[in-house]
Scaffold this active site. Structure first.
Site: not given
Ligand code: F6P
Length: 321
Positions: A23, A104, A126-128, A170, A187, A255
């Site tokens: 940026v 958010g 965001t890591i999500d 997370m 898994a 994170r």
């Protein structure tokens, strides 16, 4: 445009620094002054701006965290907080704002744009990975790889001692990290907030494996799963089937760390795209990358749209055990 500010908001994510660098240098290339806002929306309210030169963003591309800090701001949820933020921007001569964060943060940014006409470009960080309008958010790939390396290590000891582990990653409302790290780590079961968990079925699966002589298993659970967190699930498996089960919570380790090449490149592209959106008069909007193309969408689409989990990965998560 007169000047551009950049802030990082919500939970930090690896690659945010790469985006700040992009940026900054993209705006300087367009002869615009650039300011970093310290501490997210909190700093915006208080007018905590720091002028950024090319050299201020040297040597940050590879670093996790965010050099301008991130915060979750209660004050910005109030109209008075947003009015103060708009006034701070105005008095510093800044008329374009890049917000790097999750949905958010975009919610707040959208209100700032609507109430005070601030030109905002959102960059999904965001890591999500739970932001509609982009295939991947900045930080997701690094977090998945961090979780994966932990799963691999736990797999070694689980196999050595023929044990059962529940590993929590997370994701309070989204199972993207759990799904990708779980698939990558092989898994035996992956528990996701998007899909109701049937612990009875899980017990049957684990018992079947034991009867076949496969004594070690890994269950990956997203922190927001409806059956509970890793510790609770381990206790329930113990109660229901007498299975001795170890719980590991990976937590904030996901994170941090140096961003992967994928996150660095994505962050660099999206940082530039945000500045272009401001220069083109396309703000307010969020930028994203879908199927290799850079896109602009309304900020509100980030929370109105629900990004689906990859159905093929969901299918494979139970097929390959
Ligand atoms: O939104 C990113 C995230 O890491 C979530 O996965 C997690 O639930 C949350 O932030 C944790 O937030 P905090 O660091 O504020 O506890």
């Amino acid at each position: 445009m007169k000047g551009i500010a950049v802030l990082t908001s919500g939970g930090d994510a690896p690659g945010m620094n790469a985006c700040i660098r992009s940026v900054t240098r993209s705006a300087l290339a367009a002869d615009l002054p650039v300011y970093g806002v310290l501490h997210g929306f909190e700093g915006l309210i208080d007018g905590c701006f720091t002028r950024l030169a090319r050299s201020d963003v040297s040597n940050i591309l590879q670093r996790g965290g965010t050099i301008i800090h991130a915060a979750r701001s209660e004050r910005f949820l109030q109209p008075s907080g947003r009015a103060a933020a708009a006034a701070s921007l105005e008095s510093a001569g800044i008329d374009g704002l890049v917000v790097i964060g999750g949905e958010g943060s975009f919610h707040g940014a959208d209100l700032l744009a609507k109430e005070h006409g601030v030109k905002v470009a959102g960059v999904p960080g965001t890591i999500d990975n739970d932001v509609w309008g982009t295939d991947r958010t900045i930080g997701f790939d690094t977090a998945v790889n961090t979780a994966l390396s932990a799963i691999d290590r736990i797999r070694d000891t689980a196999a050595a001692h023929e044990r059962l582990f529940v590993i929590e990653v997370m994701g309070r409302t989204a199972g993207f990290i759990a799904l990708e790290a779980g698939i990558g780590g092989g898994a035996e079961s992956i528990l996701l907030p998007e899909i109701p968990t049937d612990l009875g079925r899980l017990v049957s699966l684990l018992e079947r494996r034991r009867s076949e002589g496969r004594l070690s298993s890994i269950v990956v659970v997203a922190e927001g799963d409806d059956a509970g967190n890793a510790v609770q699930i381990a206790e329930k498996l113990q109660e229901m089937a007498g299975l001795t089960c170890h719980a590991t919570v990976l937590g904030h380790v996901q994170r941090g760390g140096s961003p992967t090449s994928l996150d660095r490149v994505l962050a660099t592209k999206l940082g530039w795209a945000a500045v272009q959106a401001l220069l083109d008069g396309a703000a307010p909007c969020m930028v994203g990358e879908v199927a290799g193309s850079l896109l602009r969408n309304p900020l509100s689409s980030s929370w109105l749209g629900r990004k689906p989990l990859d159905p093929v990965l969901v299918h494979l998560s139970s097929l390959l055990v």
